[in-house]
Scaffold this motif. Sequence first.
Motif, PDB file in Angstrom:
ATOM      1  N   GLY A 199     -13.271  -9.936  -4.571  1.00 31.92           N
ATOM      2  CA  GLY A 199     -12.818  -8.744  -5.275  1.00 31.92           C
ATOM      3  C   GLY A 199     -11.424  -8.922  -5.829  1.00 31.92           C
ATOM      4  N   PRO A 200     -10.965  -7.945  -6.594  1.00 35.94           N
ATOM      5  CA  PRO A 200      -9.654  -8.056  -7.240  1.00 35.94           C
ATOM      6  C   PRO A 200      -8.505  -8.032  -6.245  1.00 35.94           C
ATOM      7  N   LEU A 201      -7.432  -8.753  -6.580  1.00 38.53           N
ATOM      8  CA  LEU A 201      -6.264  -8.803  -5.707  1.00 38.53           C
ATOM      9  C   LEU A 201      -5.536  -7.461  -5.646  1.00 38.53           C
ATOM     10  N   GLU A 202      -5.766  -6.604  -6.635  1.00 34.75           N
ATOM     11  CA  GLU A 202      -5.050  -5.327  -6.693  1.00 34.75           C
ATOM     12  C   GLU A 202      -5.323  -4.436  -5.493  1.00 34.75           C
ATOM     13  N   ASP A 203      -6.474  -4.616  -4.846  1.00 33.31           N
ATOM     14  CA  ASP A 203      -6.761  -3.775  -3.673  1.00 33.31           C
ATOM     15  C   ASP A 203      -7.131  -4.614  -2.451  1.00 33.31           C
ATOM     16  N   VAL A 204      -6.677  -5.865  -2.422  1.00 32.87           N
ATOM     17  CA  VAL A 204      -6.972  -6.718  -1.267  1.00 32.87           C
ATOM     18  C   VAL A 204      -6.318  -6.171   0.001  1.00 32.87           C
ATOM     19  N   GLY A 205      -5.187  -5.499  -0.128  1.00 30.27           N
ATOM     20  CA  GLY A 205      -4.517  -4.925   1.032  1.00 30.27           C
ATOM     21  C   GLY A 205      -5.372  -3.883   1.728  1.00 30.27           C
ATOM     22  N   GLU A 206      -6.013  -3.028   0.944  1.00 33.09           N
ATOM     23  CA  GLU A 206      -6.882  -2.015   1.547  1.00 33.09           C
ATOM     24  C   GLU A 206      -8.122  -2.659   2.154  1.00 33.09           C
ATOM     25  N   ARG A 207      -8.694  -3.659   1.487  1.00 30.17           N
ATOM     26  CA  ARG A 207      -9.875  -4.334   2.035  1.00 30.17           C
ATOM     27  C   ARG A 207      -9.544  -5.020   3.358  1.00 30.17           C
ATOM     28  N   PHE A 208      -8.401  -5.684   3.406  1.00 29.42           N
ATOM     29  CA  PHE A 208      -7.984  -6.371   4.631  1.00 29.42           C
ATOM     30  C   PHE A 208      -7.743  -5.354   5.748  1.00 29.42           C
ATOM     31  N   THR A 209      -7.084  -4.250   5.410  1.00 29.80           N
ATOM     32  CA  THR A 209      -6.793  -3.217   6.405  1.00 29.80           C
ATOM     33  C   THR A 209      -8.072  -2.586   6.935  1.00 29.80           C
ATOM     34  N   ARG A 210      -8.991  -2.258   6.043  1.00 32.29           N
ATOM     35  CA  ARG A 210     -10.256  -1.658   6.463  1.00 32.29           C
ATOM     36  C   ARG A 210     -11.069  -2.637   7.308  1.00 32.29           C
ATOM     37  N   PHE A 211     -11.007  -3.886   6.958  1.00 34.33           N
ATOM     38  CA  PHE A 211     -11.730  -4.898   7.732  1.00 34.33           C
ATOM     39  C   PHE A 211     -11.232  -4.939   9.174  1.00 34.33           C
ATOM     40  N   GLU A 223       0.110 -14.264   6.795  1.00 35.03           N
ATOM     41  CA  GLU A 223       0.517 -14.091   8.193  1.00 35.03           C
ATOM     42  C   GLU A 223       1.314 -12.808   8.398  1.00 35.03           C
ATOM     43  N   LEU A 224       2.174 -12.464   7.440  1.00 32.47           N
ATOM     44  CA  LEU A 224       2.930 -11.214   7.549  1.00 32.47           C
ATOM     45  C   LEU A 224       1.996 -10.007   7.464  1.00 32.47           C
ATOM     46  N   ASN A 232       1.652  -5.098  -0.247  1.00 35.06           N
ATOM     47  CA  ASN A 232       2.956  -5.612  -0.662  1.00 35.06           C
ATOM     48  C   ASN A 232       3.228  -6.992  -0.041  1.00 35.06           C
ATOM     49  N   HIS A 233       2.832  -7.153   1.222  1.00 34.52           N
ATOM     50  CA  HIS A 233       2.997  -8.464   1.847  1.00 34.52           C
ATOM     51  C   HIS A 233       2.210  -9.528   1.089  1.00 34.52           C
TER      52      HIS A 233
END
Length: 212
Positions: A99-111, A168-169, A207-208
Amino acid sequence: MSEREDAAAVSDLTTRRRGRPRRTESDAVGTRDRILVAAREEFSERGYEKTSVRGIAKAAGVDSALVHHYFGTKEQVFEAAVEVAAAPALGARDAVVEGPLEDVGERFTRFIFGVWENPATRMPLLAVVRSAVNNETAATVFRRLVATQLLRRIADQLELPDAELRAELAAAQLVGTAMLRYVIKVEPLASVDVEQIIARVAPVVQNHLTGP
């Protein structure tokens, strides 16, 4: 148990097997599964240092030589137990990197929070984390699994010079929050709706991963 004792135990098992009916493949799979379940429970209740191969064998209802036969050392038993515990979560990790990098933070968090919110994956994960926190050998096994199976794949998608540090951050942000919520159970974090946590943490994780 020393290497000499390990070898003697395996030799003893080989000797006692002579004359017995040959085990079927299903028997072997069932025995391995019992050992892994027992190992996970022992590591969870006693921690890595206080868990022994003999204790795992007793809990599984098998000879300790069988534990060595199927898995090897205690460290190898722990690693196998970690992999089994993490398998359901790692099976869904592709959803994070696709998926797009623009929402990878939410995908990682939800995972991550999806894994912790699910009782089927939370209890085995708690056993692993408790052992990893208190023992360097256990921590090394856990770190190797997380690094190779998850963080490296996320870093590869970023295509940035400091991609590994970013991944890692992001993981540190999520693991720290999960520890406070599920392990230490700090209030009100432990009781607040998980969607509130995701809404607040996901932008930080994003942001990380992709921020300046």
